[in-house]
Design an enzyme around this catalytic site. Structure first.
Site, PDB file in Angstrom:
ATOM      1  N   ASP A  16       0.704  -1.218  -0.065  1.00  0.00           N
ATOM      2  CA  ASP A  16       0.102   0.124   0.077  1.00  0.00           C
ATOM      3  C   ASP A  16       1.026   1.194  -0.023  1.00  0.00           C
ATOM      4  O   ASP A  16       2.055   1.119   0.164  1.00  0.00           O
ATOM      5  CB  ASP A  16      -0.802  -0.162   1.222  1.00  0.00           C
ATOM      6  CG  ASP A  16      -1.560   1.288   1.613  1.00  0.00           C
ATOM      7  OD1 ASP A  16      -2.215   1.936   0.631  1.00  0.00           O
ATOM      8  OD2 ASP A  16      -1.473   1.858   2.670  1.00  0.00           O
ATOM      9  N   ASP A  18      -0.015   5.054   0.757  1.00  0.00           N
ATOM     10  CA  ASP A  18      -0.535   6.173   1.839  1.00  0.00           C
ATOM     11  C   ASP A  18      -0.566   5.635   3.314  1.00  0.00           C
ATOM     12  O   ASP A  18      -1.235   4.629   3.507  1.00  0.00           O
ATOM     13  CB  ASP A  18      -1.899   6.756   1.547  1.00  0.00           C
ATOM     14  CG  ASP A  18      -1.739   7.687   0.198  1.00  0.00           C
ATOM     15  OD1 ASP A  18      -0.796   8.345   0.177  1.00  0.00           O
ATOM     16  OD2 ASP A  18      -2.397   7.346  -0.571  1.00  0.00           O
TER      17      ASP A  18
HETATM   18  C1  XBP Z   1      -5.430   6.234   0.372  1.00  0.00           C
HETATM   19  C2  XBP Z   1      -6.432   7.005   0.060  1.00  0.00           C
HETATM   20  C3  XBP Z   1      -6.515   8.050  -1.075  1.00  0.00           C
HETATM   21  C4  XBP Z   1      -5.682   9.303  -0.662  1.00  0.00           C
HETATM   22  C5  XBP Z   1      -5.997  10.292  -1.383  1.00  0.00           C
HETATM   23  O1  XBP Z   1      -6.026   4.916   0.995  1.00  0.00           O
HETATM   24  O2  XBP Z   1      -7.646   6.636   0.646  1.00  0.00           O
HETATM   25  O3  XBP Z   1      -7.802   8.628  -1.136  1.00  0.00           O
HETATM   26  O4  XBP Z   1      -6.056   9.641   0.689  1.00  0.00           O
HETATM   27  O5  XBP Z   1      -5.734   9.977  -2.781  1.00  0.00           O
HETATM   28  P1  XBP Z   1      -5.033   3.621   0.789  1.00  0.00           P
HETATM   29  P2  XBP Z   1      -6.423  10.717  -3.826  1.00  0.00           P
HETATM   30  O6  XBP Z   1      -3.847   3.823   1.661  1.00  0.00           O
HETATM   31  O7  XBP Z   1      -5.706   2.514   1.757  1.00  0.00           O
HETATM   32  O8  XBP Z   1      -4.760   3.337  -0.412  1.00  0.00           O
HETATM   33  O9  XBP Z   1      -6.682  12.206  -3.557  1.00  0.00           O
HETATM   34  O10 XBP Z   1      -5.498  10.854  -5.087  1.00  0.00           O
HETATM   35  O11 XBP Z   1      -7.518   9.923  -4.329  1.00  0.00           O
HETATM   36 MG    MG Z   2      -3.095   3.225   3.512  1.00  0.00          MG
END
Ligand code: XBP
Ligand code: MG
Length: 255
Positions: A16, A18
């Protein structure tokens, strides 16, 4: 009686982005959303605790809509609300890319070390995230290493699947392109939504928590840790440790 399924050797790690590779939610996405709101002349501001609540919904466009549902519901009736959200989100992505390109957001402890170790051992690497593809590339290039995007054989990101995490679709999309069964891979996640997605695709999953995800329910994870451990930590997570967790999960499934 049919024979027990044999767990194949670990062949790929699926990361993953973020909250797992870096603390991008608090220090990257959140300020980028706020900058985009300001540019659009809106007085919306997502502080750290509010953003934690909004993280219940993955995907930036989806998160803006979720915010409107709670705080500016009347706007959802506007005929052009979808395109307005889309434009705001495009501005947010530009702000995020500019911010991360400054190179100030470090990888979380142990991430670079584990990736280096996995590459040296010949493991295949992939990414499964709900964030926008440009955001992944800028983070890898500026916070991991120049050229690091190419280390990842498959990058599943953003809207390539309509149903975002906790749906397992993004992990299935990545597995299909890797040409591997879930049983030959291991996922690294940071949140309950991410864990549900990875488990839903049948992946052994290791979780590292952060300030936003500490209290989440991580039932089903093979391990839950504060981070992967600094390079000199005796408790650091090594590739052999991942191999052991992967094998143990396979053994548990076959009994
Ligand atoms: C990541 C997210 C994304 C980011 C923002 O979740 O939820 O929405 O916060 O990205 P994970 P965008 O780590 O579970 O993949 O604004 O580009 O959508
Ligand atoms: Mg995440």
């Amino acid at each position: 009686m049919s024979p027990s399924p044999v767990q194949p050797a670990l062949q790929a790690l699926i990361f993953d982005v973020d909250g797992t590779l870096a603390d991008t939610e608090r220090d990257g996405h959140r300020p980028a959303f706020n900058a985009a709101f300001q540019q659009a002349g809106l007085d919306w501001h997502w502080d750290v605790p509010l953003y934690g609540e909004l993280l219940a919904v993955t995907g930036g466009k989806e998160r803006i809509r979720y915010y409107l549902e709670g705080f500016h519901r009347h706007l959802l009736a506007d005929a052009d609300i979808d395109s307005r959200i889309a434009r705001l989100h495009q501005a947010k992505t530009r702000c995020y890319v500019d911010l991360i390109a400054q190179g100030q957001l470090p990888m979380r402890p142990g991430v670079a070390r584990l990736i280096t170790e996995a590459r040296a051992a010949g493991l295949r690497l992939a990414i499964a995230t709900t964030t926008t593809p440009e955001n992944v590339a800028v983070l890898l290039e500026h916070s991991l290493a120049k050229g690091a995007t190419a280390w990842f054989e498959v990058i599943g990101a953003g809207d390539v699947v309509p149903a975002k995490k906790p749906a397992p679709d993004i992990y299935r999309w990545v597995l299909e392109r890797l040409g591997l069964p879930a049983s030959a891979c291991l996922a690294l996640e940071d949140s309950d939504n991410g864990l549900r997605a990875a488990l839903g695709a049948g992946l052994v999953t290791v979780v590292t928590t952060n300030g936003y995800t500490l209290g989440h329910d991580f039932g089903g994870a093979s391990a839950v840790l504060p981070d992967l451990g600094t390079d000199d930590s005796p408790a650091r997570v090594t590739l052999s440790q991942l191999v052991a967790w992967h094998a143990a999960a396979g053994a548990a499934k076959s009994v």
